[in-house]
Design an enzyme around this catalytic site. Structure first.
Site, PDB file in Angstrom:
ATOM      1  CG  LEU A   1     -12.966  56.338  28.692  1.00  0.00           C
ATOM      2  CD1 LEU A   1     -13.528  57.018  29.906  1.00  0.00           C
ATOM      3  CD2 LEU A   1     -13.768  56.711  27.456  1.00  0.00           C
ATOM      4  NE  ARG A   2      -3.680  56.318  29.608  1.00  0.00           N
ATOM      5  CZ  ARG A   2      -3.011  55.339  30.212  1.00  0.00           C
ATOM      6  NH1 ARG A   2      -2.277  54.515  29.499  1.00  0.00           N
ATOM      7  NH2 ARG A   2      -3.069  55.198  31.502  1.00  0.00           N
ATOM      8  N   GLY A   3      -7.590  56.204  24.663  1.00  0.00           N
ATOM      9  CA  GLY A   3      -7.572  56.261  23.198  1.00  0.00           C
ATOM     10  C   GLY A   3      -8.425  57.402  22.680  1.00  0.00           C
TER      11      GLY A   3
END
Lengths: 581, 335
Positions: free
Chosen positions: B272-274
């Site tokens: 989810l960091r993207g």
């Protein structure tokens, strides 16, 4: 002094005269970073260093930088002896601090690692940058000074063709007063049209970075300052191209007429933009395009002979490639070159760094002694566990050379004999080099590991004694077997080089069926997967005339493709060793 | 002191410049990685930030650049002095730096002279509320990089050593640059940088000549050159300051959130960091452009930098990650 810089139509300076002028340019503008001097140790090289030293500021520091210098010595740290003696921290300046505003001579620059290069590059980019004279003694074109450093040293000089007698024949050079005057004058020198000519020349020579044209421009201005000129003229532009750009060429300029479509993307478009723009700037000055032509011609003529030969042969400049695949340095090892020390407990092979430990303990001495309730005086330094520093070493990873030999068909026996010979020759020297060698043979329905990774010559000889040849070519299975073996070795920290001896004509699939097309497709896929693993690889094409199939596999594998007719195990061993070094 | 090369005078390299500006406006975007050829103005751009960042308010003698009103750092008894305006720090982290220099260590001078335990703040303290720059990040010792990324993620430096116990704020934007030829960066480190840009040397000859001309002019007369560009630098600084003020109020429309997820899914970007980075970067881009809300355009503009380094490696795909991003984006936006 003006005798040193010829007019553009005069015969160009060569050899010693050119080198001596380069020395003067460094003295005029230390911002040039310095010089990369390709020469063996000897009186000519010493004479060059003496020339630079005589021309730069006489108070400026002048130090030698050993290629294996530690960070401690380079960057500075606490002086233990003085600290203990005076009772207050005494810091010692590192070599980089000492040569600030002076000069450093890096001997054996080809031995310097990227770490040292980066630190020197940092100093060169920073304030009060020193002049670095990197002495490159590499004999092999595959060697060479680290690129991060070479990039920042404007002048690349080759003294290997200069004889001692040339030094006397060259007469008087620039003297210190002239250089000092030129240094004063330098800020007033304008660049004129040299920027365009040098940038275009650099582009035509295939120099991607923008630093070289910029440094060529600086060199041109320094040369103009030396002449007492207020603006760079054609002569200095040409000189700068010869000194700065020519040695960095990665391609030969195209012949007249099509010189513009060097980047083949959109030649038509390129030409248009070029033809529209110049008129804006070249009304009164000599046409910059003409200047570019002269400059380019001069640079072309000044490309060093060995580089020229390589460029003409279409071989990419060896130095433009990343430094060797193997020798990937491993840190934190228990042996190798020292790489500083870190906090930690000794034991299990980790060695206590006594000096660093004392250094860590020294500042605490007084405070710790306060806690001593005894009357007797404590030791000068009290060492506690948290002070322990252990040595760290950087070592070259062991290498594994994996021979994968095609034992199919009629050539089989010869190939195997070659591979065995090469294995034995490499093993004979591997004790010193800590290399391991392994051998996989493939024929018929599959691949077989004949010799697991070993360093033992005896064992190898026993394993390789007899092996039958003949049958189909299960290349995909062989590549997979090689990959598995390489993977295991890489996990143990070895750097793997694969040497395939084959004609690449796969005709047996992984599940053991015949069929040339399916087998080739499988082999290609396996080769690509191997490429992703990132090992160094060579495909040695052992077919008599050179096989297209071997070339295709080499491309898929991003491997080097070499043709080597059978029967020369010495050449094979040498090739494998070169690929790994 | 020689002034730094003015940021707006850097020719081309738009993606790198945009990424750095985004990091100025939204430090939480999580660091910028600049990878590329030699001589492409990587270091020049980062160092130029020093002349560009709006000044920060802090205490005169505070080595940690603490914000006014913040609690003093425990374990540091020094008086902080009055609140003043200081230039935002851009700290260079040299290669070969020791762990002590980075995190801070016992003040040796005090220990020797007075037998006193005191903390001497390191580079992390100096970089608080600014930028920390590592040139040749791929050559830095792994344990130092790990340490930096840890601190950058938590925004706090905790020192428990030498009998010292200090924790101090260390919120900075980590900028790393390097040349892939010198060695790759470990994948674990790669995706901890928020944005990643690839710089190439300009191909257009007129552009190249302009680069050389400007640099030459700067080297000959740094002060004169900077004076010429002063108004542009001022304008950009104002733009950043305004964007910093505006960003908090920016709305993220549902459609943008949805599209961000779609892009990440389509490209197979891990984690989810993207997505989070993508939205934050797009918001900063919108703020820089003085937009009222984040649009799909902003999203598209920042997507390559936010996702390039998060793609799964596919050994059978020959195209580089930039080409794959472009392909994925073209598909996502065609829908």
């Amino acid at each position: 002094m003006s005798a040193d810089i010829p007019l553009p139509h005069a015969p160009p300076l060569e050899g010693w005269a050119l080198a001596r002028l380069a020395a003067a340019l460094i003295a005029v503008d230390p911002g040039l970073g310095g010089a990369l001097v390709t020469a063996r140790a000897g009186p000519v090289r010493e004479a060059f260093l003496d020339t630079v030293r005589a021309l730069i500021n006489e108070d400026a520091p002048w130090r030698r930088i050993p290629a294996g210098i530690s960070d401690e010595a380079l960057l500075g740290g606490m002086d233990l002896a003085a600290t203990l003696k005076t009772g207050r921290p005494v810091m010692r300046e590192g070599l980089l601090g000492e040569i600030r505003g002076g000069a450093g001579v890096l001997a054996m620059a080809e031995r310097a690692g990227p770490g040292l290069a980066a630190r020197l590059a940092m100093a060169l980019d920073g304030p009060d940058a020193p002049v670095i004279l990197a002495l490159d003694e590499s004999a092999d074109p595959d060697e060479g000074a680290p690129r991060a450093l070479a990039e920042r040293l404007a002048l690349h000089i080759n003294l290997s063709q200069v004889a001692l007698g040339d030094l006397d024949a060259a007469g008087e050079g620039v003297d210190r007063e002239t250089a000092a005057m030129a240094r004063m004058h330098l800020p007033h020198v304008l660049s004129g049209e040299a920027a365009r000519a040098l940038t275009e020349t650099a582009a035509a020579l295939g120099i991607d970075s923008l630093r070289p044209p910029l440094m060529a421009l600086r060199a041109a201005r320094a040369a103009a300052a030396l002449e007492g000129l207020d603006e760079v003229t054609d002569a200095q532009t040409v000189l700068a191209a010869r000194l700065v750009l020519a040695p960095r060429a990665t391609q030969l300029p195209r012949a007249e007429g099509d010189e513009n479509d060097a980047p083949p993307d959109d030649p038509a478009n390129d030409r248009e933009t070029r033809n529209e723009d110049p008129p804006a700037s070249d009304d009164e000055t000599p046409s910059p395009d003409a200047l570019t032509e002269i400059t380019l011609e001069a640079a072309r003529a000044a490309i060093p002979a060995d580089l020229l030969a390589r460029l003409e042969a279409g071989v990419p400049n060896a130095r433009s490639r990343a430094a060797g695949k193997a020798g990937a340095a491993k840190r934190g090892g228990l042996r190798g070159r020292p790489a500083g020390s870190r906090r930690g407990d000794p034991g299990e092979g980790r060695r206590l760094d006594v000096l660093a430990t004392l250094r860590a303990a020294a500042p605490w001495g007084r405070m710790r002694r306060k806690g001593w309730k005894r009357l007797a005086p404590g030791p000068a330094v009290e060492v506690r566990r948290e002070d322990f520093r252990i040595k760290h070493f950087k070592e070259k990873a062991e290498t594994l050379t994996l021979f994968v030999v095609d034992a199919s068909g009629s050539l089989a026996l010869n190939r195997l004999a070659d591979a065995k010979g090469a294995v034995e020759m490499m093993l004979a020297q591997s004790y010193v080099r800590r290399d391991q060698v392994a051998l996989i043979a493939f024929r018929g329905r599959g691949a077989e590991t004949l010799l697991p990774p070993t360093r033992s010559l005896t064992r190898a000889k026993r394993c390789l004694a007899a092996l039958p040849g003949g049958g189909g070519t299960p290349l995909a299975a062989a590549i997979e077997a090689a990959e598995a073996l390489a993977h295991g070795a890489a996990r143990q920290g070895r750097t793997v080089t694969l040497v395939f001896l084959t004609d690449g004509a796969a005709n047996v699939t992984r599940d053991g069926h015949g069929g040339r097309e399916a087998a080739m497709a499988e082999a290609s896929e396996a080769a690509r997967r191997l490429r992703a693993a990132g090992h160094g690889a060579i495909i040695v094409d052992v077919s008599k005339r050179g096989a297209e199939t071997a070339r295709v596999i080499a491309q898929d594998m991003a491997a080097r493709y070499v043709r080597l007719p059978a029967g020369d195990c010495g050449a094979l061993a040498q090739l494998a060793r070169k690929a790994a070094a | 002191m020689t002034p730094v090369f003015p940021f707006p005078a850097i020719v081309g390299q738009e993606e790198m410049k945009q990424a750095l500006l985004i990091a100025c406006v939204e430090p939480r975007v999580g660091g910028v990685l600049v990878f590329g050829d030699r001589g492409t103005a990587k270091s020049t751009a980062v160092r130029a930030l020093a002349g560009l960042l709006p000044p920060i308010e802090t205490y005169e003698h505070c080595p940690y650049n603490s914000a006014p009103g913040s609690a003093p750092v425990n374990g540091d008894g020094r008086s902080r002095g009055n609140v003043v305006s200081k230039p935002a720090p851009v700290v260079d982290l040299p290669l070969g730096v020791t762990e002590d220099r980075v995190v801070g260590a016992l003040d040796i001078e005090k220990a020797l002279r007075k037998g006193e335990k005191a903390f001497e703040p390191g580079l992390l303290a100096r970089a608080n509320r600014g930028f920390l720059y590592i040139d040749e990040v791929n050559l830095l010792e792994d344990h130092i990089v790990d340490l930096l990324l840890d601190v950058a993620a938590t925004g706090e430096n905790v020192v428990e050593r030498d009998g010292l116990s200090v924790r101090h704020p260390a919120k900075f934007v980590l900028v790393g640059s390097g040349n892939p030829e010198e060695g790759e960066l470990r994948p674990q480190l790669l995706d901890r940088f928020g944005l990643s840009v690839e710089v190439e040397t300009p191909r257009d000859i007129e552009m190249r000549i302009e680069v050389v001309r400007r640099r030459d002019a700067f080297e000959r007369d740094p002060h004169g050159f900077c004076a010429q560009w002063a108004s542009e630098v001022d304008a950009l600084r104002t733009r950043i300051a305004e964007a910093q003020g505006r960003i908090g109020a920016l709305e993220t429309p549902e459609a943008v959130l949805r599209r961000a997820s779609e892009i990440c899914l389509a490209l197979g970007a891990d984690g989810l960091r993207g997505e989070l980075t993508l939205i934050r970067a797009a918001r900063a881009a919108a703020a820089l452009n003085a937009a009222d809300e984040i649009s799909l355009e902003h999203l598209r503009a920042v997507a390559p930098a936010a996702l390039r380094h998060r793609l799964r490696r596919d050994p059978l795909d020959e195209a580089g990650s930039s080409a794959r991003i472009e392909r994925g984006l073209a598909e996502a936006f065609a829908a």
